[in-house]
Design an enzyme around this catalytic site. Structure first.
Site: not given
Length: 508
Positions: A33, A37, A41, A66, A68, A71, A453
């Site tokens: 694709t 993601c 996702c 690129r 998604c 998501c 402490d």
């Protein structure tokens, strides 16, 4: 974790189960694709043969993938690795998040870290799959998306605010990273419930959803923010924390409130170029990029019937609550000077002294909190006239401010813990506790035990923990310190135990 060290089976298992704990820790790139993601996702899990895993969004973009649009992988919580790791790549990522490249370019980043540009680029490319320019480009793209989706600013102003060199570069980057034009992205955002859009006519005002990994112990952060709020520059009221802060190009006022799955952040910025560093500092202040389930599991915090699974209720054993955070800071110099002012006095008394300093020397601004914390230069010049208490302590505070103002003491998130602690201990009036406390909070160092402490020691006694043998808690001893601190304060009645905030997941 390097680009070659990602465990394929472990990553694929996280993707198959849509495990949101790993959002931001790595990204899934799907060859068929061309999309990358976050692990959680909701899309159909891709076949093994079609995926590869990337350590950063910039690495995925560099490889031609690129983001998604379902998501929004760039909106995932940041990777906790940048706090756990203290190597060059991790320190560089913290500085890139604060906008150092936008302000000083790669030469400025390299100089801040003390490396040559060539060596820095080689290390980042090897470790993170992308060089400093690509990492900064991914950072600018995320800033642009926030402005496109949450404001009505003209696109030309957004390009300037996100530090793009030109409108064309802005348009090309958004199209390449998100596969849509800026105009289409804005149109789609108006139909989406994910973002809290600000009404037109409020320039410089943004409302954002800053995601975190669940669970979140809001009771602890509520006490910490409210108990340390300094009148004049901070305010806690009705579950909302408001304060002013200096930013690289001016100043800002922030209003923060805790919601399931995110922190609602209202930002009033004097200069929109300060959006990215302001968001980074808020996330650092609240430790929003922590991996609480991983930390809780390592500390043995979980349900009595399942020690590996955190619960929203107090657990058996040491009585710790899941999801605690180690509060960071908004400015290292402010943290150091306020800590020195508060030495050997109560939190309330320290607030009174700091408020007096802010009222006398802080720069006045418009808004619900009227002043900024004074600059180190101002405190170095006039602090002795305002500060009260033992003369040696006042002198030490003024000297520390002068060291910061003169550049002799450098306080930024790209330093190593050892180097910072060494420089702090060299200051008059700074002992091991102060050095450890400031290092822990300013660098988000996860493994500093505040074993000197008094309150931590009281908490350890109540929890039955031997502070002389804590190696088994590494590398999460800062979180152990917070648990012990909280345990002692609860016993005193100083704070009321509240369940960790862990409800239905929401995305930015």
């Amino acid at each position: 974790m390097t680009i070659t060290a990602l465990d394929f089976e472990g990553c694929y298992r996280a993707v198959s189960t849509r495990d949101s704990r790993f959002d931001g820790q790595f990204f899934t790139a799907v060859r068929t694709t061309g999309i990358y993601c976050r692990p959680s996702c909701p899309a159909i899990t891709p076949k093994r043969a079609n995926v590869s895993f990337m350590p950063t969004a910039a690495a995925a973009q560099q490889a031609g993938y690129r983001a998604c649009r379902r998501c929004l992988p760039d909106a995932a919580p940041g990777s906790p690795l940048w706090n756990v790791r203290a190597d060059l790549a991790a320190r560089a990522m913290r500085l890139i998040g604060d906008g150092v490249i936008e302000r000083g370019g790669v030469p400025g980043l390299a100089a801040t870290l003390g490396y040559s540009q060539r060596q820095l680029t080689r290390v980042l490319t090897t470790e993170l799959g992308a060089g400093p320019l690509a990492l900064a480009r991914a950072h600018r793209a995320h800033t642009a998306r926030l402005l496109i989706q949450t404001t009505e600013m003209p696109m030309s102003d957004i390009a300037f605010a996100a530090d793009f060199a030109s409108i064309r570069q802005f348009n090309d980057t958004v199209r390449e990273v998100f596969a849509v034009s800026p105009t289409t992205m804005r149109t789609e955002s108006r139909r989406s419930p994910r973002t809290d859009a600000v009404a037109p006519g409020t320039p410089g005002l943004l409302t954002l959803r800053l995601p975190y990994r669940e669970p979140l112990d809001t009771g602890w952060l509520t006490w910490f923010l409210s108990a340390h709020a300094v009148p004049g520059m901070e305010l806690w009221a009705d579950g909302v924390y408001t304060r002013s802060l200096r930013t690289p190009h001016g100043h800002a006022t922030i209003r923060l409130s805790f919601q399931p799955g995110h922190v609602r952040a209202e930002l009033a910025l004097r200069d929109m170029r300060d959006l990215a560093p302001t968001v980074a500092r808020v996330r650092h202040l609240l430790d929003l990029d922590a991996d609480p389930m991983g930390i809780d599991g390592a500390l043995g915090i979980g349900r009595a019937d399942d020690a590996a699974t955190p619960s929203s209720e107090a657990i058996a054993g040491h009585g710790f609550t899941p999801g605690i955070r180690v509060p960071g800071c908004l400015a290292g110099s402010e943290l150091l000077l306020c800590t020195m002012i508060g030495q050997q006095i109560s939190v309330r008394a320290a607030g009174t002294h700091i408020a007096r300093l802010v009222d006398a020397l802080g720069e006045p601004i418009d808004g619900p909190v009227p002043r900024l914390f004074p600059t180190a230069e101002t405190i170095a010049e006039h602090g002795a006239e305002v500060l009260t208490g033992p003369a040696r302590r006042v002198s030490a505070i003024v000297a520390a401010a002068r060291a910061i103002a003169d550049g002799e003491l450098v306080l930024h998130s790209g330093r190593t813990a050892d180097d910072l602690r060494r420089d702090l201990l060299a200051l008059d009036g700074v002992g091991p506790w102060t050095a450890d406390y400031v290092t822990m909070r300013s660098l988000a160092d996860p493994d500093i035990l505040l074993d000197t402490d008094l309150v931590v020691r009281q908490g350890a006694a109540r929890a039955g923990i031997d502070l002389g043998d804590t190696t088994r808690w590494a590398p999460w001893r800062s979180y152990l310190s917070m648990h012990l601190w909280k345990t002692a304060l609860e016993h005193r009645g100083a704070l009321v135990r509240e369940p960790a905030l862990q409800e239905a997941k929401t995305h930015d």
